[in-house]
Design an enzyme around this catalytic site. Structure first.
Site, PDB file in Angstrom:
ATOM      1  N   HIS A  84       0.461  -1.408   0.308  1.00 50.92           N
ATOM      2  CA  HIS A  84       0.668  -0.056  -0.012  1.00 50.92           C
ATOM      3  C   HIS A  84       0.921   1.334  -0.578  1.00 50.92           C
ATOM      4  O   HIS A  84       0.265   2.248  -0.505  1.00 50.92           O
ATOM      5  CB  HIS A  84      -1.086  -0.186   1.233  1.00 50.92           C
ATOM      6  CG  HIS A  84      -0.490   0.197   2.325  1.00 50.92           C
ATOM      7  ND1 HIS A  84      -0.595   1.746   3.468  1.00 50.92           N
ATOM      8  CD2 HIS A  84       0.541  -0.200   3.193  1.00 50.92           C
ATOM      9  CE1 HIS A  84      -0.373   1.797   4.088  1.00 50.92           C
ATOM     10  NE2 HIS A  84       0.672   0.426   4.256  1.00 50.92           N
TER      11      HIS A  84
ATOM     12  N   CYS B  46       0.588   9.509  16.422  1.00 55.93           N
ATOM     13  CA  CYS B  46       0.651  10.305  17.676  1.00 55.93           C
ATOM     14  C   CYS B  46       0.284   9.179  18.473  1.00 55.93           C
ATOM     15  O   CYS B  46      -0.719   8.559  18.768  1.00 55.93           O
ATOM     16  CB  CYS B  46       0.113  11.113  18.392  1.00 55.93           C
ATOM     17  SG  CYS B  46       1.023  12.402  18.431  1.00 55.93           S
TER      18      CYS B  46
HETATM   19  C1  LIG Z   1       4.543   1.806   6.522  1.00 53.11           C
HETATM   20  C2  LIG Z   1       5.543   1.482   7.005  1.00 53.11           C
HETATM   21  C3  LIG Z   1       5.615   0.421   7.754  1.00 53.11           C
HETATM   22  C4  LIG Z   1       4.630  -0.939   8.233  1.00 53.11           C
HETATM   23  O1  LIG Z   1       3.908  -0.816   7.123  1.00 53.11           O
HETATM   24  P1  LIG Z   1       2.869  -2.148   6.751  1.00 53.11           P
HETATM   25  O2  LIG Z   1       2.305  -2.409   5.727  1.00 53.11           O
HETATM   26  O3  LIG Z   1       1.879  -0.474   6.870  1.00 53.11           O
HETATM   27  O4  LIG Z   1       2.259  -2.545   8.142  1.00 53.11           O
HETATM   28  C5  LIG Z   1       6.708  -0.558   7.854  1.00 53.11           C
HETATM   29  N1  LIG Z   1       8.454   0.204   7.297  1.00 53.11           N
HETATM   30  C6  LIG Z   1       7.922   1.933   7.304  1.00 53.11           C
HETATM   31  C7  LIG Z   1       9.241   2.661   6.890  1.00 53.11           C
HETATM   32  C8  LIG Z   1       6.667   2.038   7.168  1.00 53.11           C
HETATM   33  O5  LIG Z   1       6.419   3.152   6.697  1.00 53.11           O
END
Ligand SMILES: *Cc1c(COP(=O)(O)O)cnc(C)c1O
Length: 381
Positions: free
Chosen positions: A200, A323
């Protein structure tokens, strides 16, 4: 609406939706089915694996599908910790500004007896290969340094860190959630052993991600059950999401050069304009940063109020990471680059996408400038 929160999530790409549709409707078979209907699902799964592997220059057998970035980070670190423990290596090196999916996993390991070194990232928000080299000990099992930071957008010298780790015989994991589909990644050339990504964040569906592990690195399952993903991740494969993720990543990689040049141009114009606001400070290195990332601290204001005012104008922005409570605990990333708590409370993160028009950009700049001034005027009354 102006959506400037692409680091939080992105819109599903049309190509991803198109790729997913058949698997959400007629092609609903379980990939484990022995009949031709199931074999079609299995083929889609393996095609997706190959497509994703190509985008990061990896072997398809090294890709496993997960529920997203958090799961991939957890599994990568757990696996490396377990491999290390087999030869009594229970020291892990990471950095103070990592995502909580990494930091909380490290907290759990620390409680189980692992020793964790968190490297400073300095005011620029960058970890150097020299720092990594100096921190490696005979009992170091893993170095985990993110490819690009999600709050301040700084890009880390992954290839240099990879070279140091390979030379010293230490595994190198990188949380590439903000980088995949946005920056060129070559796991071979950069000597990356483990890499996390999330669909995503590059125009794929939510709840899907992948973990890359170099050949020979055994992954410890977090979920036990069936033999899916060659016993490394149990549970019926989410074929629609996986297929959508692969389509999104392939398109993001194909369009990367042109898209990032356009986004970078908008970013630099916004950074230049916001830098002129008195009492503003750009967070993180100006050069080594994601094309989409604009992160500032504005002295004398509260981010939450600024976000509300921007929201009223249809602008979706954020302070950085979510937050915890309403208690406004300052961001650990801003702390890591040495921002005072008072300054960190006035943080604003804009993460823009290719759809941002010149007129959006002007609206965005004017809205930030006016509302920062307005909040300061109110607080000085
Ligand atoms: C969004 C993000 C995650 C977590 O990813 P999810 O698919 O939402 O669990 C981990 N590390 C970084 C750097 C992110 O930006």
């Amino acid at each position: 609406m102006i959506y400037a929160d692409h680091a939080a999530t992105t819109r599903l790409r049309d190509c991803a939706l198109q790729a997913m549709m058949p698997f959400l409707t007629d092609c609903y078979a379980n990939a484990s089915g022995a009949y031709p209907f199931g074999q079609a699902a299995k083929k889609a799964l393996e095609d997706a694996r190959r497509q994703i592997a190509d985008c990061i220059h990896a072997a398809p057998s090294g890709i496993i599908f997960t529920s997203g970035g958090s799961e991939s980070d957890n599994q990568a670190i757990r696996s490396a910790a377990e491999i290390g423990a087999r030869s009594d290596k229970k020291h892990i090196i990471s950095a103070a500004f990592e995502h909580h999916a990494v930091l909380r996993t490290l907290d759990a390991l620390r409680a189980d007896g692992w020793e964790i070194t968190l490297l400073d990232v300095g005011e620029r928000g960058i970890v150097s290969a020299e720092q990594v080299a100096a921190a490696i000990r005979p009992d170091t099992a893993l170095v985990s340094v993110m490819f690009a930071n999600n709050e301040i957008g700084t890009i880390q010298p992954a290839a240099e860190i990879g070279a140091v780790c390979r030379q010293r015989g230490v595994l190198f994991h990188t949380d590439a959630v903000q980088a995949a589909g946005h920056l060129p990644i070559d796991t071979e050339e950069m000597q990356i052993d483990l890499l996390s990504a999330s669909a995503h964040k590059f125009g794929g569906p939510k709840g899907a991600g992948f973990l890359y592990a170099r050949r020979g690195i055994s992954l410890t399952p977090l979920i036990y059950g069936g033999a899916q993903e060659r016993n490394r991740r149990a549970g019926t494969e989410n074929i629609p999401a996986i297929v959508g993720m692969a389509a999104a990543l392939a398109e993001a990689c194909a369009e990367m050069e042109s898209e990032s040049a356009a986004v970078r141009r908008q970013r630099d114009a916004i950074i230049a304009a916001l830098s002129e606001i008195p009492g503003s400070m750009l967070n993180g290195d100006a050069e080594m940063r994601l094309p989409s990332n604009i992160s500032f601290c504005f002295a004398g204001i509260e981010s939450e109020t600024l976000l509300l005012l921007l929201g009223e104008r249809g602008i979706c922005a954020s302070v950085g990471s979510a937050c915890a409570s309403g208690a406004a605990e300052p961001s650990h990333v801003l702390r890591a680059i040495g921002r005072s708590d008072a300054l960190a409370r006035g943080a604003l993160r804009l993460t823009i996408g290719a759809e941002l028009t010149d007129s959006d950009r002007q609206t965005l700049i004017a809205a930030v400038r006016e509302n920062v001034e307005r909040l300061r005027a109110i607080s000085h009354r």
